[in-house]
Enzyme design. Structure first.
Site, PDB file in Angstrom:
ATOM      1  N   LYS A 169      -3.210  15.730  -8.048  1.00  0.00           N
ATOM      2  CA  LYS A 169      -2.489  15.607  -9.328  1.00  0.00           C
ATOM      3  C   LYS A 169      -1.660  16.858  -9.621  1.00  0.00           C
ATOM      4  O   LYS A 169      -0.603  16.772 -10.246  1.00  0.00           O
ATOM      5  CB  LYS A 169      -3.470  15.310 -10.463  1.00  0.00           C
ATOM      6  CG  LYS A 169      -4.145  13.934 -10.345  1.00  0.00           C
ATOM      7  CD  LYS A 169      -3.123  12.805 -10.351  1.00  0.00           C
ATOM      8  CE  LYS A 169      -3.752  11.445 -10.485  1.00  0.00           C
ATOM      9  NZ  LYS A 169      -2.762  10.351 -10.408  1.00  0.00           N
TER      10      LYS A 169
ATOM     11  N   ASN B 299       2.316   5.190 -10.371  1.00  0.00           N
ATOM     12  CA  ASN B 299       1.067   5.159 -11.142  1.00  0.00           C
ATOM     13  C   ASN B 299      -0.175   4.941 -10.271  1.00  0.00           C
ATOM     14  O   ASN B 299      -1.273   5.318 -10.675  1.00  0.00           O
ATOM     15  CB  ASN B 299       1.195   4.047 -12.200  1.00  0.00           C
ATOM     16  CG  ASN B 299      -0.136   3.639 -12.770  1.00  0.00           C
ATOM     17  OD1 ASN B 299      -0.684   4.304 -13.644  1.00  0.00           O
ATOM     18  ND2 ASN B 299      -0.689   2.531 -12.263  1.00  0.00           N
TER      19      ASN B 299
ATOM     20  N   TYR C 153      -8.953  15.236  -6.216  1.00  0.00           N
ATOM     21  CA  TYR C 153      -8.125  14.589  -7.244  1.00  0.00           C
ATOM     22  C   TYR C 153      -7.250  15.629  -7.962  1.00  0.00           C
ATOM     23  O   TYR C 153      -6.061  15.406  -8.176  1.00  0.00           O
ATOM     24  CB  TYR C 153      -9.065  13.880  -8.224  1.00  0.00           C
ATOM     25  CG  TYR C 153      -8.398  13.029  -9.275  1.00  0.00           C
ATOM     26  CD1 TYR C 153      -7.889  11.762  -8.965  1.00  0.00           C
ATOM     27  CD2 TYR C 153      -8.297  13.464 -10.598  1.00  0.00           C
ATOM     28  CE1 TYR C 153      -7.303  10.965  -9.942  1.00  0.00           C
ATOM     29  CE2 TYR C 153      -7.717  12.674 -11.578  1.00  0.00           C
ATOM     30  CZ  TYR C 153      -7.222  11.424 -11.246  1.00  0.00           C
ATOM     31  OH  TYR C 153      -6.651  10.641 -12.222  1.00  0.00           O
TER      32      TYR C 153
ATOM     33  N   ASP D 208       0.868  -1.174   0.000  1.00  0.00           N
ATOM     34  CA  ASP D 208       0.000   0.000   0.000  1.00  0.00           C
ATOM     35  C   ASP D 208       0.910   1.231   0.000  1.00  0.00           C
ATOM     36  O   ASP D 208       1.645   1.462   0.974  1.00  0.00           O
ATOM     37  CB  ASP D 208      -0.873  -0.046   1.264  1.00  0.00           C
ATOM     38  CG  ASP D 208      -1.835   1.127   1.344  1.00  0.00           C
ATOM     39  OD1 ASP D 208      -1.596   2.145   0.651  1.00  0.00           O
ATOM     40  OD2 ASP D 208      -2.805   1.028   2.109  1.00  0.00           O
ATOM     41  N   VAL D 209       0.856   2.007  -1.071  1.00  0.00           N
ATOM     42  CA  VAL D 209       1.800   3.131  -1.200  1.00  0.00           C
ATOM     43  C   VAL D 209       1.591   4.211  -0.134  1.00  0.00           C
ATOM     44  O   VAL D 209       2.474   5.040   0.074  1.00  0.00           O
ATOM     45  CB  VAL D 209       1.767   3.767  -2.623  1.00  0.00           C
ATOM     46  CG1 VAL D 209       2.236   2.794  -3.672  1.00  0.00           C
ATOM     47  CG2 VAL D 209       0.401   4.355  -2.953  1.00  0.00           C
TER      48      VAL D 209
ATOM     49  N   ILE E 158      -8.910   8.183 -20.282  1.00  0.00           N
ATOM     50  CA  ILE E 158      -8.362   6.902 -20.721  1.00  0.00           C
ATOM     51  C   ILE E 158      -9.311   5.764 -20.317  1.00  0.00           C
ATOM     52  O   ILE E 158      -9.877   5.779 -19.221  1.00  0.00           O
ATOM     53  CB  ILE E 158      -6.950   6.657 -20.097  1.00  0.00           C
ATOM     54  CG1 ILE E 158      -6.023   7.877 -20.289  1.00  0.00           C
ATOM     55  CG2 ILE E 158      -6.311   5.375 -20.648  1.00  0.00           C
ATOM     56  CD1 ILE E 158      -5.643   8.229 -21.716  1.00  0.00           C
TER      57      ILE E 158
HETATM   58  P1  NAP Z   1      -7.106   1.715 -12.024  1.00  0.00           P
HETATM   59  O1  NAP Z   1      -7.553   0.934 -13.209  1.00  0.00           O
HETATM   60  O2  NAP Z   1      -8.060   1.976 -10.916  1.00  0.00           O
HETATM   61  O3  NAP Z   1      -5.765   1.019 -11.441  1.00  0.00           O
HETATM   62  C1  NAP Z   1      -5.083   1.572 -10.346  1.00  0.00           C
HETATM   63  C2  NAP Z   1      -4.422   0.451  -9.565  1.00  0.00           C
HETATM   64  O4  NAP Z   1      -3.789   1.043  -8.405  1.00  0.00           O
HETATM   65  C3  NAP Z   1      -5.422  -0.576  -9.030  1.00  0.00           C
HETATM   66  O5  NAP Z   1      -4.905  -1.873  -9.125  1.00  0.00           O
HETATM   67  C4  NAP Z   1      -5.583  -0.125  -7.590  1.00  0.00           C
HETATM   68  O6  NAP Z   1      -6.075  -1.123  -6.705  1.00  0.00           O
HETATM   69  C5  NAP Z   1      -4.165   0.285  -7.252  1.00  0.00           C
HETATM   70  N1  NAP Z   1      -4.090   1.058  -6.016  1.00  0.00           N
HETATM   71  C6  NAP Z   1      -5.063   1.843  -5.467  1.00  0.00           C
HETATM   72  N2  NAP Z   1      -4.655   2.320  -4.284  1.00  0.00           N
HETATM   73  C7  NAP Z   1      -3.410   1.837  -4.071  1.00  0.00           C
HETATM   74  C8  NAP Z   1      -2.488   1.960  -2.997  1.00  0.00           C
HETATM   75  N3  NAP Z   1      -2.767   2.670  -1.909  1.00  0.00           N
HETATM   76  N4  NAP Z   1      -1.292   1.326  -3.095  1.00  0.00           N
HETATM   77  C9  NAP Z   1      -0.991   0.574  -4.195  1.00  0.00           C
HETATM   78  N5  NAP Z   1      -1.843   0.395  -5.221  1.00  0.00           N
HETATM   79  C10 NAP Z   1      -3.037   1.035  -5.170  1.00  0.00           C
HETATM   80  O7  NAP Z   1      -6.574   3.170 -12.476  1.00  0.00           O
HETATM   81  P2  NAP Z   1      -6.093   3.702 -13.911  1.00  0.00           P
HETATM   82  O8  NAP Z   1      -7.244   4.322 -14.570  1.00  0.00           O
HETATM   83  O9  NAP Z   1      -5.276   2.675 -14.595  1.00  0.00           O
HETATM   84  O10 NAP Z   1      -5.170   4.915 -13.426  1.00  0.00           O
HETATM   85  C11 NAP Z   1      -3.768   4.770 -13.220  1.00  0.00           C
HETATM   86  C12 NAP Z   1      -3.182   6.156 -12.905  1.00  0.00           C
HETATM   87  O11 NAP Z   1      -3.472   7.034 -14.001  1.00  0.00           O
HETATM   88  C13 NAP Z   1      -3.802   6.806 -11.663  1.00  0.00           C
HETATM   89  O12 NAP Z   1      -2.808   7.539 -10.992  1.00  0.00           O
HETATM   90  C14 NAP Z   1      -4.840   7.741 -12.245  1.00  0.00           C
HETATM   91  O13 NAP Z   1      -5.124   8.807 -11.399  1.00  0.00           O
HETATM   92  C15 NAP Z   1      -4.127   8.193 -13.506  1.00  0.00           C
HETATM   93  N6  NAP Z   1      -5.012   8.717 -14.535  1.00  0.00           N
HETATM   94  C16 NAP Z   1      -6.016   7.928 -15.061  1.00  0.00           C
HETATM   95  C17 NAP Z   1      -6.844   8.465 -16.041  1.00  0.00           C
HETATM   96  C18 NAP Z   1      -7.956   7.680 -16.666  1.00  0.00           C
HETATM   97  O14 NAP Z   1      -8.717   8.267 -17.466  1.00  0.00           O
HETATM   98  N7  NAP Z   1      -8.081   6.392 -16.392  1.00  0.00           N
HETATM   99  C19 NAP Z   1      -6.653   9.792 -16.464  1.00  0.00           C
HETATM  100  C20 NAP Z   1      -5.640  10.545 -15.904  1.00  0.00           C
HETATM  101  C21 NAP Z   1      -4.817   9.997 -14.940  1.00  0.00           C
HETATM  102  P3  NAP Z   1      -7.699  -1.146  -6.448  1.00  0.00           P
HETATM  103  O15 NAP Z   1      -8.301  -1.719  -7.696  1.00  0.00           O
HETATM  104  O16 NAP Z   1      -7.860  -2.033  -5.254  1.00  0.00           O
HETATM  105  O17 NAP Z   1      -8.108   0.274  -6.184  1.00  0.00           O
END
Ligand code: NAP
Length: 246
Positions: A158, A89, A154, A62-63, A187
């Site tokens: 960010k 990430n 958020y 857990d980060v 995304i």
């Molecule tokens: P995602 O599909 O929800 O994947 C994030 C992963 O991080 C999940 O496996 C999650 O576990 C894990 N996680 C959550 N809390 C954590 C913690 N405390 N320690 C370690 N791991 C943890 O998210 P994503 O959409 O791929 O996003 C990845 C990154 O890109 C994030 O930083 C997000 O803010 C950023 N981002 C995403 C988008 C978008 O449109 N998707 C746009 C801009 C930026 P759980 O499933 O248990 O939560």
């Protein structure tokens, strides 16, 4: 990119953008270690990547827990004698209008998205400084650049990542460590999949490329920034958003 013999930690690498980052890094011959809280998703990703003979391991980390991060990073450094790449990430969203935003959702989002980056960065930099080499890539968001209704927590986190990236780039550049931020737009991942179809259509119509981004399109840039070839880029924030926030 050739990342042969490079060792990378990818937080939140179990699914979504993080999973694609892991895939691209192992295809470039890096060894990858996932730090993630979601065991079910990271086990699947590890199996999938091992099936293509990628070198990958995952730890439940857990980060937000500094001691847990420190312990896991020490283990990695002891075992592999170094750490070359850190991709911060892991992230979560807990959206609501400011008036209704619960303090716990403010704290949680800041904790995972911003303090989590600090914790991991702090745990790896001593080793990278000694090696005189390192690549740190922090995943921010265009929401950190321009704000968004319902995402004050958020966007603050960010935007915080952008400030942290620039300060760290200034402090660590002299040790051969680059620190950059990637700011994805909209995304296609689990994080965005709960949105109503109408909202998705409205957002898409405002993107110059008229489509949602793919996780692998973010991962390509991250892999480049993690490579030796990107060695003269630091303190940068690069959008991968189809032109949405220009
Ligand atoms: P995602 O599909 O929800 O994947 C994030 C992963 O991080 C999940 O496996 C999650 O576990 C894990 N996680 C959550 N809390 C954590 C913690 N405390 N320690 C370690 N791991 C943890 O998210 P994503 O959409 O791929 O996003 C990845 C990154 O890109 C994030 O930083 C997000 O803010 C950023 N981002 C995403 C988008 C978008 O449109 N998707 C746009 C801009 C930026 P759980 O499933 O248990 O939560």
């Amino acid at each position: 990119m050739n990342l042969k013999n490079r060792l990378a930690i990818v937080t939140g690498g179990g699914q979504g953008i993080g999973k694609e980052i892991c895939l691209k890094l192992v295809r470039s011959e890096a060894k990858v270690i996932i730090f993630d809280v979601n065991e079910e998703s990271f086990n699947k990703t590890v199996e999938e990547i091992k099936a293509i003979e990628g070198k990958i391991l995952a730890f439940k980390v857990d980060v937000t827990k500094y001691e847990e991060v420190k312990k896991a990073v020490s283990y990695v450094i002891d075992k592999y004698k170094g750490i070359d790449i850190l991709v911060n990430n892991a992230g979560i969203a807990r959206d609501s209008l400011l008036l209704r935003m619960k303090k716990e959702n403010w704290d949680k989002v800041l904790d995972v998205n911003l303090t989590g980056v600090f914790n991991c960065l702090k745990a790896v930099i001593r080793c990278m400084m000694k090696q005189r080499y390192g690549r740190i890539v922090n995943i921010s968001s265009i929401i950190g650049l321009r704000g968004n209704i319902g995402q004050a927590n958020y966007s603050a986190a960010k935007a915080g990542i952008i400030g942290l990236t620039k300060s760290a780039a200034r402090e660590l550049g002299r040790y051969g460590i680059s620190v950059n931020a990637v700011a994805p737009g909209f995304i296609d991942t689990a994080m965005t999949s709960q949105l109503d179809k109408e909202i998705v259509e409205k957002i898409t119509s405002q993107i110059p490329l008229l489509r949602i981004g793919k996780p692998e399109e973010v991962a390509s840039l991250v892999t480049y920034l993690a490579s030796e070839e990107a060695g003269y880029i630091t303190g940068e924030v690069i959008r991968v958003d189809g032109g949405m926030a220009m």
